[in-house]
Design a protein around this motif. Structure first.
Motif, mmCIF file in Angstrom:
data_model
loop_
_atom_site.group_PDB
_atom_site.id
_atom_site.type_symbol
_atom_site.label_atom_id
_atom_site.label_comp_id
_atom_site.label_asym_id
_atom_site.label_seq_id
_atom_site.Cartn_x
_atom_site.Cartn_y
_atom_site.Cartn_z
ATOM 1 N N THR A 12 0.833 -1.204 0.000
ATOM 2 C CA THR A 12 0.000 0.000 0.000
ATOM 3 C C THR A 12 0.867 1.252 0.000
ATOM 4 O O THR A 12 0.597 2.204 -0.748
ATOM 5 C CB THR A 12 -0.952 -0.010 1.221
ATOM 6 O OG1 THR A 12 -1.768 -1.179 1.153
ATOM 7 C CG2 THR A 12 -1.822 1.225 1.245
ATOM 8 N N VAL A 13 1.914 1.278 0.798
ATOM 9 C CA VAL A 13 2.828 2.425 0.860
ATOM 10 C C VAL A 13 3.518 2.619 -0.486
ATOM 11 O O VAL A 13 3.593 3.741 -1.005
ATOM 12 C CB VAL A 13 3.866 2.250 1.994
ATOM 13 C CG1 VAL A 13 4.955 3.298 1.915
ATOM 14 C CG2 VAL A 13 3.180 2.294 3.354
ATOM 15 N N ILE A 14 4.004 1.535 -1.074
ATOM 16 C CA ILE A 14 4.681 1.615 -2.376
ATOM 17 C C ILE A 14 3.725 2.145 -3.442
ATOM 18 O O ILE A 14 4.074 3.056 -4.209
ATOM 19 C CB ILE A 14 5.264 0.238 -2.773
ATOM 20 C CG1 ILE A 14 6.448 -0.109 -1.860
ATOM 21 C CG2 ILE A 14 5.692 0.226 -4.243
ATOM 22 C CD1 ILE A 14 6.903 -1.548 -1.943
ATOM 23 N N MET A 15 2.516 1.628 -3.481
ATOM 24 C CA MET A 15 1.545 2.070 -4.488
ATOM 25 C C MET A 15 1.110 3.518 -4.258
ATOM 26 O O MET A 15 0.859 4.251 -5.215
ATOM 27 C CB MET A 15 0.342 1.133 -4.549
ATOM 28 C CG MET A 15 0.679 -0.231 -5.126
ATOM 29 S SD MET A 15 1.582 -0.194 -6.708
ATOM 30 C CE MET A 15 0.350 0.529 -7.780
ATOM 31 N N ASP A 16 1.062 3.943 -3.015
ATOM 32 C CA ASP A 16 0.722 5.335 -2.737
ATOM 33 C C ASP A 16 1.786 6.271 -3.311
ATOM 34 O O ASP A 16 1.460 7.273 -3.944
ATOM 35 C CB ASP A 16 0.554 5.563 -1.232
ATOM 36 C CG ASP A 16 0.199 7.004 -0.920
ATOM 37 O OD1 ASP A 16 -0.756 7.534 -1.524
ATOM 38 O OD2 ASP A 16 0.888 7.609 -0.080
ATOM 39 N N HIS A 17 3.048 5.943 -3.113
ATOM 40 C CA HIS A 17 4.136 6.767 -3.663
ATOM 41 C C HIS A 17 4.160 6.697 -5.187
ATOM 42 O O HIS A 17 4.546 7.663 -5.842
ATOM 43 C CB HIS A 17 5.491 6.342 -3.090
ATOM 44 C CG HIS A 17 5.788 6.963 -1.776
ATOM 45 N ND1 HIS A 17 6.417 8.181 -1.651
ATOM 46 C CD2 HIS A 17 5.527 6.542 -0.512
ATOM 47 C CE1 HIS A 17 6.544 8.484 -0.383
ATOM 48 N NE2 HIS A 17 6.012 7.501 0.340
ATOM 49 N N SER A 71 8.314 4.760 -7.043
ATOM 50 C CA SER A 71 8.033 4.977 -5.623
ATOM 51 C C SER A 71 9.337 5.168 -4.846
ATOM 52 O O SER A 71 9.395 5.985 -3.926
ATOM 53 C CB SER A 71 7.203 3.839 -5.035
ATOM 54 O OG SER A 71 7.875 2.609 -5.126
ATOM 55 N N SER A 72 10.387 4.468 -5.236
ATOM 56 C CA SER A 72 11.678 4.641 -4.590
ATOM 57 C C SER A 72 12.202 6.067 -4.813
ATOM 58 O O SER A 72 12.744 6.688 -3.891
ATOM 59 C CB SER A 72 12.684 3.610 -5.123
ATOM 60 O OG SER A 72 13.914 3.727 -4.436
ATOM 61 N N ALA A 73 12.024 6.601 -6.015
ATOM 62 C CA ALA A 73 12.442 7.981 -6.303
ATOM 63 C C ALA A 73 11.657 8.969 -5.438
ATOM 64 O O ALA A 73 12.216 9.919 -4.888
ATOM 65 C CB ALA A 73 12.244 8.295 -7.785
ATOM 66 N N SER A 74 10.363 8.736 -5.299
ATOM 67 C CA SER A 74 9.522 9.589 -4.463
ATOM 68 C C SER A 74 10.001 9.553 -3.008
ATOM 69 O O SER A 74 10.170 10.595 -2.365
ATOM 70 C CB SER A 74 8.064 9.121 -4.564
ATOM 71 O OG SER A 74 7.230 9.826 -3.678
ATOM 72 N N MET A 75 10.247 8.346 -2.507
ATOM 73 C CA MET A 75 10.692 8.191 -1.123
ATOM 74 C C MET A 75 12.070 8.801 -0.908
ATOM 75 O O MET A 75 12.315 9.448 0.112
ATOM 76 C CB MET A 75 10.712 6.713 -0.746
ATOM 77 C CG MET A 75 9.360 6.069 -0.690
ATOM 78 S SD MET A 75 9.555 4.288 -0.403
ATOM 79 C CE MET A 75 7.923 3.682 -0.801
ATOM 80 N N MET A 76 12.976 8.585 -1.872
ATOM 81 C CA MET A 76 14.329 9.096 -1.731
ATOM 82 C C MET A 76 14.336 10.621 -1.691
ATOM 83 O O MET A 76 15.003 11.221 -0.857
ATOM 84 C CB MET A 76 15.207 8.583 -2.877
ATOM 85 C CG MET A 76 16.676 9.020 -2.803
ATOM 86 S SD MET A 76 17.033 10.649 -3.489
ATOM 87 C CE MET A 76 16.613 10.421 -5.193
#
Length: 144
Positions: A12-17, A71-76
């Protein structure tokens, strides 16, 4: 919390990002721009970093790719904004270790949503997807 529920929460967190990326766009003002791609799957990212006095003042990205890379780019970008360059690099190295299946030292740095990507380590073909933005950030702060 059961492992099944935890996996669902992480998805869910990954898909949200992925669906609602943070920091997608262009940095206003002077910024270093890094273009990178993952030729094995077609992910591509353009990362812009604004670094002043050794601190990442702003970070934005654009690109296209799978849910893991975007999503990794968003989180980073969320994680490194406001951090000293050496802290951002330490975080990147720890993220790489996490992708290799090593345990995270959550006492040292707060990874927040990034912990949702831990499961990627079980899928070696997806590790490059998850680390693409982080490698771009490393390159960018070294060029600054």
């Amino acid at each position: 919390m059961s492992l099944n529920n935890l996996d669902q929460l992480y998805r869910t967190v990954i898909m949200d990002h992925y669906k609602n990326p943070r920091n997608r766009g262009v940095v206003a003002g002077d910024a270093v721009t890094i273009d990178m791609n993952n030729p094995t799957c077609g992910d591509r990212i353009q990362l812009q970093l604004q670094v002043e006095d050794g601190i990442v003042k702003d970070a934005k990205f654009d690109g296209e790719g799978c849910s893991i890379s975007m999503s990794s780019a968003s989180m980073m970008t969320q994680a490194v904004k406001g951090k000293k360059v050496n802290e951002a690099l330490t975080m990147s190295h720890q993220f790489s270790d996490m992708m290799l299946g090593k345990e995270l030292d959550t006492d040292e740095l707060d990874f927040g949503d990034i912990e949702a990507l831990q499961g990627v380590s079980k899928f070696p073909a997806r590790i490059k997807c998850a680390t693409l933005a982080w490698k771009a950030m490393e390159k960018g702060v070294r060029e600054e």
